[in-house]
Motif scaffolding. Structure first.
Motif, PDB file in Angstrom:
ATOM      1  N   SER A  84       0.545  -1.028   0.107  1.00 42.54           N
ATOM      2  CA  SER A  84       0.122   0.018   0.049  1.00 42.54           C
ATOM      3  C   SER A  84       0.894   1.169   0.028  1.00 42.54           C
ATOM      4  O   SER A  84       0.239   2.508  -0.178  1.00 42.54           O
ATOM      5  N   THR A  85       2.194   1.182   0.296  1.00 42.37           N
ATOM      6  CA  THR A  85       3.097   2.359   0.630  1.00 42.37           C
ATOM      7  C   THR A  85       3.764   2.555  -0.449  1.00 42.37           C
ATOM      8  O   THR A  85       4.278   3.443  -1.235  1.00 42.37           O
ATOM      9  N   GLY A  86       4.587   1.382  -0.981  1.00 44.32           N
ATOM     10  CA  GLY A  86       5.602   1.298  -1.953  1.00 44.32           C
ATOM     11  C   GLY A  86       5.392   0.185  -2.922  1.00 44.32           C
ATOM     12  O   GLY A  86       4.212   0.227  -3.760  1.00 44.32           O
ATOM     13  N   ALA A  87       6.119  -0.828  -2.849  1.00 45.60           N
ATOM     14  CA  ALA A  87       5.673  -1.758  -3.494  1.00 45.60           C
ATOM     15  C   ALA A  87       6.447  -3.286  -3.339  1.00 45.60           C
ATOM     16  O   ALA A  87       7.465  -2.977  -2.539  1.00 45.60           O
ATOM     17  N   VAL A  88       6.111  -4.538  -3.856  1.00 46.20           N
ATOM     18  CA  VAL A  88       6.789  -5.694  -3.704  1.00 46.20           C
ATOM     19  C   VAL A  88       7.265  -6.007  -5.059  1.00 46.20           C
ATOM     20  O   VAL A  88       6.556  -6.145  -6.094  1.00 46.20           O
ATOM     21  N   ILE A  89       8.563  -6.227  -5.171  1.00 44.55           N
ATOM     22  CA  ILE A  89       9.008  -6.452  -6.704  1.00 44.55           C
ATOM     23  C   ILE A  89       9.850  -7.804  -6.640  1.00 44.55           C
ATOM     24  O   ILE A  89      10.670  -7.959  -5.981  1.00 44.55           O
ATOM     25  N   GLY A  90       9.539  -8.677  -7.606  1.00 39.33           N
ATOM     26  CA  GLY A  90      10.265  -9.807  -7.849  1.00 39.33           C
ATOM     27  C   GLY A  90      10.079 -10.425  -9.064  1.00 39.33           C
ATOM     28  O   GLY A  90       9.487  -9.926  -9.951  1.00 39.33           O
ATOM     29  N   PHE A  91      10.585 -11.598  -9.118  1.00 41.76           N
ATOM     30  CA  PHE A  91      10.461 -12.620 -10.304  1.00 41.76           C
ATOM     31  C   PHE A  91       9.303 -13.723 -10.129  1.00 41.76           C
ATOM     32  O   PHE A  91       9.240 -14.288  -8.953  1.00 41.76           O
ATOM     33  N   THR A  92       8.806 -14.034 -11.278  1.00 42.84           N
ATOM     34  CA  THR A  92       7.702 -15.338 -11.007  1.00 42.84           C
ATOM     35  C   THR A  92       8.278 -16.139 -12.049  1.00 42.84           C
ATOM     36  O   THR A  92       8.915 -15.920 -13.049  1.00 42.84           O
ATOM     37  N   HIS A  93       7.571 -17.432 -11.978  1.00 45.30           N
ATOM     38  CA  HIS A  93       7.959 -18.557 -13.058  1.00 45.30           C
ATOM     39  C   HIS A  93       6.542 -19.262 -13.386  1.00 45.30           C
ATOM     40  O   HIS A  93       5.842 -19.503 -12.534  1.00 45.30           O
ATOM     41  N   GLY A  94       6.478 -19.533 -14.521  1.00 44.94           N
ATOM     42  CA  GLY A  94       5.541 -20.497 -14.999  1.00 44.94           C
ATOM     43  C   GLY A  94       4.590 -19.957 -16.202  1.00 44.94           C
ATOM     44  O   GLY A  94       4.889 -18.898 -16.647  1.00 44.94           O
ATOM     45  N   ALA A  95       3.880 -20.714 -16.596  1.00 45.84           N
ATOM     46  CA  ALA A  95       3.243 -20.438 -18.259  1.00 45.84           C
ATOM     47  C   ALA A  95       2.214 -19.329 -18.189  1.00 45.84           C
ATOM     48  O   ALA A  95       1.997 -18.889 -19.069  1.00 45.84           O
ATOM     49  N   HIS A  96       1.456 -19.435 -16.846  1.00 48.96           N
ATOM     50  CA  HIS A  96       0.457 -18.612 -16.799  1.00 48.96           C
ATOM     51  C   HIS A  96       0.575 -17.393 -16.149  1.00 48.96           C
ATOM     52  O   HIS A  96       1.202 -17.522 -15.157  1.00 48.96           O
ATOM     53  N   HIS A  97       0.000 -16.432 -16.529  1.00 44.14           N
ATOM     54  CA  HIS A  97       0.148 -14.822 -15.844  1.00 44.14           C
ATOM     55  C   HIS A  97      -0.650 -14.873 -14.681  1.00 44.14           C
ATOM     56  O   HIS A  97      -1.671 -15.478 -14.615  1.00 44.14           O
ATOM     57  N   PRO A  98       0.077 -14.589 -13.543  1.00 46.19           N
ATOM     58  CA  PRO A  98       1.439 -13.994 -13.662  1.00 46.19           C
ATOM     59  C   PRO A  98       2.530 -14.898 -13.072  1.00 46.19           C
ATOM     60  O   PRO A  98       3.678 -14.469 -12.890  1.00 46.19           O
ATOM     61  N   GLY A  99       2.166 -16.065 -12.686  1.00 43.26           N
ATOM     62  CA  GLY A  99       2.935 -17.178 -12.540  1.00 43.26           C
ATOM     63  C   GLY A  99       3.123 -17.208 -10.902  1.00 43.26           C
ATOM     64  O   GLY A  99       2.562 -16.476 -10.384  1.00 43.26           O
ATOM     65  N   GLU A 100       4.140 -18.204 -10.643  1.00 40.25           N
ATOM     66  CA  GLU A 100       4.367 -18.286  -9.105  1.00 40.25           C
ATOM     67  C   GLU A 100       5.568 -17.552  -8.821  1.00 40.25           C
ATOM     68  O   GLU A 100       6.619 -17.446  -9.487  1.00 40.25           O
ATOM     69  N   PRO A 101       5.436 -16.651  -7.642  1.00 40.43           N
ATOM     70  CA  PRO A 101       6.634 -15.919  -7.001  1.00 40.43           C
ATOM     71  C   PRO A 101       7.935 -16.902  -6.778  1.00 40.43           C
ATOM     72  O   PRO A 101       7.782 -18.024  -6.371  1.00 40.43           O
ATOM     73  N   ILE A 102       8.955 -16.478  -7.353  1.00 31.83           N
ATOM     74  CA  ILE A 102      10.358 -17.249  -6.962  1.00 31.83           C
ATOM     75  C   ILE A 102      11.264 -16.309  -6.493  1.00 31.83           C
ATOM     76  O   ILE A 102      12.438 -16.747  -5.698  1.00 31.83           O
TER      77      ILE A 102
END
Lengths: 286, 220
Positions: B65-83
């Motif tokens: 709510s204040t900034g962000a959570v940023i990272g990578f996901t993996h998987g064929a379907h949007h948005p994927g699983e967070p890794i």
């Protein structure tokens, strides 16, 4: 000069404190509404001697939120509170407490120094002057003999001024008694009515415009101007998850709503929260 | 990236071509629910629960709510699983941020996740807290100059932690004198902390696998 409040007696016995990064201190109001924060009560979280204060803040949090299942891990007091933003509250001194109170507050028999009895924690949010308040606690219910009635509202009011906050966002549950505190400041615009991102989906996210009238009303100042509140269009009962989800759909479709005032306690013993749709002519001011 | 629509408009790195593949997830919309459930599950698996765990409400109130959570996901379907992920929240001065809860399924993702966050947020500086056992100093050292803000941090869950301030893109400090400290020795780190509280300033130059922290004392 400090304004009149609903508990001047408590404030005469207590001292304001602030825990914040030293490189931010020039950005705070260190005498908010006339409540001067003594230099010795400015706690630097990056110093070794901050340990005791963090122990006691953790105890305050555990006594208040532990029973509700939402206590805060210690590292969050540092990384998601004091370091980026601030922890403001009122404290007593350990030396003034009876042994019985020391025991109940988890203090050692020879303990000295500040013992926080209330706190409000907020961190900067999505624009300058906008803060997210994420913790409001008071020992009023835990230690009733300290006679801290109204201290939560007073603490939040003075904290918002200390932080020079112009808008405050926050999240709370539809059945939370905290709504009685937050609505004292004025209408709360809803960003969410149903929040799967939160641990408890029956959570609402609100934004409050901080005004002089709102702050003084929250403090219980008898001379505070009256706050303009819109007439409610409907109520949301604290257990009506269907209504919450329906309202969330309407918010996501672009409609705007505010919580118009404090909840009503129904004959069903549930909180019923009054909600008004925002129309151009109902934009409030205070 | 998880952040509100209002926050999206303020992030300078989102205009870049390289950011066009970033999935934006709004925590204030119900559609975020499934992804954020998997993000919270990922977090509980990779962070030690109970001590350094991040409650879902805290991630919501103090990052999403204040900034962000940023990272990578993996998987064929949007948005994927967070890794991988890092939470970022603004400090009180413009351009200054705090990064926390940096974690990844594989250690090799840590530096890339940090670089992604720096690229999106483009901070003038950011603070973060690293436990000496984290092994994360190298990831921060590759970004720019590092100042040691605390060497021993009793306000934190793990006092054997350093608060550092990173200046991305800035050259390493020069001048002053070099010293090596044993980050595994609480006595040594408390001594450095006392020096900091008495006005000394230290730059972090390297962190060895043997627990030795290479510092440069750059001022008093």
């Amino acid at each position: 000069m400090t304004p009149s409040t609903r508990n001047d007696d408590a404030l005469r016995r207590l001292e304001p404190y602030l825990v914040a990064s030293p490189w931010h201190l020039d950005l705070f109001d260190l005498e908010p509404m006339g409540f001067e924060i003594e230099r010795v009560n400015l706690v630097d979280p990056t110093r070794l001697d901050a340990e005791m204060m963090f122990d006691r803040l953790g105890a305050l949090d555990a006594m208040t939120f532990g029973p509700e299942g939402m206590p805060m891990p210690r590292w969050l007091f540092y990384e998601a509170s004091a370091l980026p933003g601030g922890i403001f509250g009122f404290a007593t001194r350990a030396e003034t407490l009876t042994q019985d109170l020391r025991d109940r507050l988890g203090l050692a028999s020879g303990a000295e120094g500040l013992v926080p009895v209330s706190m409000y924690i907020a961190i900067p949010a999505d624009a300058p002057g906008v803060w997210c308040g994420h913790n409001l606690a008071s020992l009023n219910r835990v230690v009733p003999e300290l006679k801290l009635s109204g201290l939560a509202s007073i603490t939040k009011a003075v904290a918002l001024r200390c932080f020079r906050c112009e808008e405050q966002i926050g999240a709370t549950q539809w059945d939370s008694k905290a709504l009685f505190v937050h609505t004292k400041f004025g209408p709360l615009e809803l960003h969410t009515a149903w929040t799967p991102a939160h641990a408890f989906p029956a959570t609402l996210t609100y934004r409050l415009r901080v005004t002089e009238a709102g702050v003084r009303n929250a403090m219980g100042d008898p001379d505070a101007p009256v706050i303009d509140r819109p007439k409610p269009d409907f109520e949301i009962a604290a257990d009506d998850t269907g209504a919450m989800q329906g309202l969330q759909k309407r918010i996501e479709a672009g409609e705007r709503f505010v919580i118009a005032g404090p909840p009503r306690l129904g004959t069903d013993r549930l909180q019923h929260v009054p909600v008004a749709a925002v129309r151009e002519e109902t934009t409030t001011s205070a | 990236m998880v952040c509100t629509a209002k926050r999206v408009r303020t992030l300078p790195g989102l205009g870049a071509e390289s950011s066009s593949s970033i999935h934006l997830i709004d925590p204030w919309r119900v559609s975020c629910g499934a992804f954020l459930s998997s993000l919270n599950e990922f977090l509980s698996r990779t962070r030690v629960a109970g001590s350094l765990g991040v409650p879902a409400w805290a991630l919501y109130d103090c990052a999403e709510s204040t900034g962000a959570v940023i990272g990578f996901t993996h998987g064929a379907h949007h948005p994927g699983e967070p890794i991988s992920m890092v939470a970022v929240t603004p400090m009180m001065r413009d351009g200054a941020w705090h990064f926390y809860a940096l974690c990844a399924r594989e250690p090799c993702l840590i530096p890339t996740t940090l670089e992604l966050a720096v690229g999106v947020v483009q901070p003038r500086e950011f603070t973060t807290v690293l436990a000496y056992t984290d092994g994360l100093f190298d990831a921060c050292l590759s970004l720019g100059r590092i100042e040691l803000v605390t060497a021993w941090t009793p306000a934190h869950t793990d006092p054997a932690s350093a608060t550092i301030r990173v200046f991305p893109g800035n050259a390493a400090a020069s001048g002053g004198h070099h010293l090596d400290v044993n980050a595994r020795s609480s006595d040594e780190m408390v001594r450095v902390q006392h020096d900091i509280e008495n006005g000394a300033r230290f730059a972090v130059e390297a962190a060895g696998e043997n627990g030795v922290l290479n510092l440069r004392r750059v001022g008093d």
